[in-house]
Design a protein around this motif. Sequence first.
Motif, PDB file in Angstrom:
ATOM      1  N   CYS A 115       0.828  -1.213   0.000  1.00 15.70           N
ATOM      2  CA  CYS A 115       0.000   0.000   0.000  1.00 15.70           C
ATOM      3  C   CYS A 115       0.859   1.258   0.000  1.00 15.70           C
ATOM      4  N   PHE A 116       2.153   1.127   0.296  1.00 20.70           N
ATOM      5  CA  PHE A 116       3.053   2.274   0.294  1.00 20.70           C
ATOM      6  C   PHE A 116       3.898   2.360  -0.968  1.00 20.70           C
ATOM      7  N   THR A 117       3.952   1.305  -1.725  1.00 21.02           N
ATOM      8  CA  THR A 117       4.820   1.255  -2.908  1.00 21.02           C
ATOM      9  C   THR A 117       4.016   0.760  -4.093  1.00 21.02           C
ATOM     10  N   ASN A 118       3.529   1.643  -4.912  1.00 20.67           N
ATOM     11  CA  ASN A 118       2.795   1.232  -6.097  1.00 20.67           C
ATOM     12  C   ASN A 118       3.128   2.182  -7.249  1.00 20.67           C
ATOM     13  N   TYR A 119       2.561   1.910  -8.391  1.00 19.09           N
ATOM     14  CA  TYR A 119       2.943   2.628  -9.607  1.00 19.09           C
ATOM     15  C   TYR A 119       1.994   3.754  -9.979  1.00 19.09           C
ATOM     16  N   ASN A 120       0.818   3.754  -9.427  1.00 15.86           N
ATOM     17  CA  ASN A 120      -0.176   4.777  -9.759  1.00 15.86           C
ATOM     18  C   ASN A 120      -0.824   5.299  -8.491  1.00 15.86           C
ATOM     19  N   MET A 121      -0.004   5.814  -7.591  1.00 17.70           N
ATOM     20  CA  MET A 121      -0.536   6.288  -6.326  1.00 17.70           C
ATOM     21  C   MET A 121      -1.362   7.553  -6.552  1.00 17.70           C
ATOM     22  N   PRO A 122      -2.629   7.554  -6.143  1.00 17.46           N
ATOM     23  CA  PRO A 122      -3.461   8.756  -6.296  1.00 17.46           C
ATOM     24  C   PRO A 122      -2.835   9.943  -5.575  1.00 17.46           C
ATOM     25  N   PRO A 123      -2.934  11.121  -6.154  1.00 13.37           N
ATOM     26  CA  PRO A 123      -2.348  12.314  -5.522  1.00 13.37           C
ATOM     27  C   PRO A 123      -2.846  12.540  -4.099  1.00 13.37           C
ATOM     28  N   ALA A 124      -4.127  12.264  -3.840  1.00 15.98           N
ATOM     29  CA  ALA A 124      -4.669  12.478  -2.501  1.00 15.98           C
ATOM     30  C   ALA A 124      -4.010  11.543  -1.493  1.00 15.98           C
ATOM     31  N   LEU A 125      -3.794  10.279  -1.885  1.00 16.47           N
ATOM     32  CA  LEU A 125      -3.139   9.336  -0.991  1.00 16.47           C
ATOM     33  C   LEU A 125      -1.681   9.717  -0.790  1.00 16.47           C
ATOM     34  N   ASP A 126      -1.037  10.180  -1.867  1.00 18.81           N
ATOM     35  CA  ASP A 126       0.360  10.614  -1.763  1.00 18.81           C
ATOM     36  C   ASP A 126       0.486  11.747  -0.741  1.00 18.81           C
ATOM     37  N   ALA A 127      -0.413  12.703  -0.830  1.00 21.43           N
ATOM     38  CA  ALA A 127      -0.365  13.824   0.099  1.00 21.43           C
ATOM     39  C   ALA A 127      -0.651  13.384   1.529  1.00 21.43           C
ATOM     40  N   GLU A 128      -1.578  12.454   1.670  1.00 18.03           N
ATOM     41  CA  GLU A 128      -1.938  11.967   3.003  1.00 18.03           C
ATOM     42  C   GLU A 128      -0.786  11.216   3.652  1.00 18.03           C
ATOM     43  N   LEU A 129      -0.168  10.308   2.902  1.00 22.99           N
ATOM     44  CA  LEU A 129       0.939   9.532   3.447  1.00 22.99           C
ATOM     45  C   LEU A 129       2.175  10.392   3.675  1.00 22.99           C
ATOM     46  N   SER A 130       2.342  11.422   2.870  1.00 21.87           N
ATOM     47  CA  SER A 130       3.522  12.284   2.994  1.00 21.87           C
ATOM     48  C   SER A 130       3.510  13.088   4.289  1.00 21.87           C
ATOM     49  N   ARG A 131       2.382  13.123   4.972  1.00 20.00           N
ATOM     50  CA  ARG A 131       2.334  13.818   6.256  1.00 20.00           C
ATOM     51  C   ARG A 131       3.081  13.065   7.345  1.00 20.00           C
ATOM     52  N   PHE A 132       3.372  11.774   7.074  1.00 24.71           N
ATOM     53  CA  PHE A 132       4.032  10.943   8.083  1.00 24.71           C
ATOM     54  C   PHE A 132       5.513  10.765   7.736  1.00 24.71           C
ATOM     55  N   ASN A 133       6.311  10.583   8.779  1.00 25.10           N
ATOM     56  CA  ASN A 133       7.724  10.263   8.616  1.00 25.10           C
ATOM     57  C   ASN A 133       7.917   8.800   9.001  1.00 25.10           C
ATOM     58  N   PRO A 134       8.159   7.917   8.039  1.00 27.31           N
ATOM     59  CA  PRO A 134       8.269   6.487   8.363  1.00 27.31           C
ATOM     60  C   PRO A 134       9.445   6.154   9.260  1.00 27.31           C
ATOM     61  N   ASN A 135      10.343   7.101   9.506  1.00 27.51           N
ATOM     62  CA  ASN A 135      11.470   6.859  10.394  1.00 27.51           C
ATOM     63  C   ASN A 135      11.186   7.284  11.839  1.00 27.51           C
ATOM     64  N   ALA A 136      10.024   7.907  12.072  1.00 28.06           N
ATOM     65  CA  ALA A 136       9.635   8.305  13.428  1.00 28.06           C
ATOM     66  C   ALA A 136       8.778   7.199  14.046  1.00 28.06           C
ATOM     67  N   PRO A 137       9.122   6.731  15.253  1.00 30.93           N
ATOM     68  CA  PRO A 137       8.378   5.622  15.870  1.00 30.93           C
ATOM     69  C   PRO A 137       6.869   5.844  15.940  1.00 30.93           C
ATOM     70  N   ALA A 138       6.425   7.035  16.362  1.00 31.61           N
ATOM     71  CA  ALA A 138       4.986   7.284  16.481  1.00 31.61           C
ATOM     72  C   ALA A 138       4.311   7.246  15.118  1.00 31.61           C
ATOM     73  N   ASP A 139       4.976   7.786  14.104  1.00 28.66           N
ATOM     74  CA  ASP A 139       4.408   7.764  12.757  1.00 28.66           C
ATOM     75  C   ASP A 139       4.372   6.353  12.198  1.00 28.66           C
ATOM     76  N   ARG A 140       5.359   5.551  12.545  1.00 25.07           N
ATOM     77  CA  ARG A 140       5.355   4.151  12.089  1.00 25.07           C
ATOM     78  C   ARG A 140       4.110   3.431  12.593  1.00 25.07           C
ATOM     79  N   GLU A 141       3.756   3.648  13.846  1.00 23.89           N
ATOM     80  CA  GLU A 141       2.564   3.011  14.392  1.00 23.89           C
ATOM     81  C   GLU A 141       1.315   3.458  13.648  1.00 23.89           C
ATOM     82  N   GLN A 142       1.238   4.742  13.324  1.00 25.06           N
ATOM     83  CA  GLN A 142       0.089   5.254  12.586  1.00 25.06           C
ATOM     84  C   GLN A 142       0.020   4.647  11.184  1.00 25.06           C
TER      85      GLN A 142
END
Length: 283
Positions: free
Chosen positions: A21-48
Amino acid sequence: MLLHPLHHQPFEPELRYWISCFTNYNMPPALDAELSRFNPNAPADREQLIRRYCLPHFNSRENFRHRQRLVEVLQAALDKPDFDFEEVWEPLEDDYDDQQWPSGWPASIDNSRDFFQRLLLAARELWHADLTRAQLPSLAECRAIPARERGSHDWLFSIDNSDTWRALFDMTATPYDMTTPGPQFQGEQLSLHLSGELQRLSVPATWPVTQAPSHCSFTLNVRGISELAVSGSRFDGRMRTQLTRLNPGYHLRLEIGFDCVIECVALSVSIADLKGIRDEKQL
């Protein structure tokens, strides 16, 4: 053989299936913007990311056996101290399309083992019922249980909420001559409305003798069925029940009417809508 939920092929998931769900070829812009709010290297964001996106991504596709297989693949990787989890995020070598992930994410994931360890813990928590159901014995194994270890006629006192019966009737035996208009199947659930005479039972302590119920009715609910066998043509009539308590779960065999047999292995068997009445016509 466990088949893929969308294709008639064996289900053999790779570890990267978990993060699709994080790595695909046609990620919708809305989903891209939503996921970009998180930092996958931050523990709290990883849980989210894991609990709000990764695990819910599977809800509409995989059943409980697919989830068990996914967890097995993830556990096997975590059991290897030298497994390269950073490589899981990289595109396949023979994939000539550009693999896209959220534009706001960093170029690499730090300590990917921690990400997948958190993923396993969350999956075992949120999918606990499904993973437990996948471990239930098969019908064949239940049928091999010796007769002396199977349930008695007093099956109501082996269900999940037997206190429901005691709270109303304060009786020590199960009515065994019940009738049903037939079962209702809904997905992995089964319900039957049952009614019958209260035979060979003592008068409830909370009821005056003149008002003691002579009949009862209730709904039998079976939830989390892992294996089901149904045969026969008439599903209404008198029902005879054999319930064997497993650890966890139940093996339930219902003989209904002239030739109907319903047999299943399930996580939960309970009753609801329990009533005691004087007049059989009120059933």
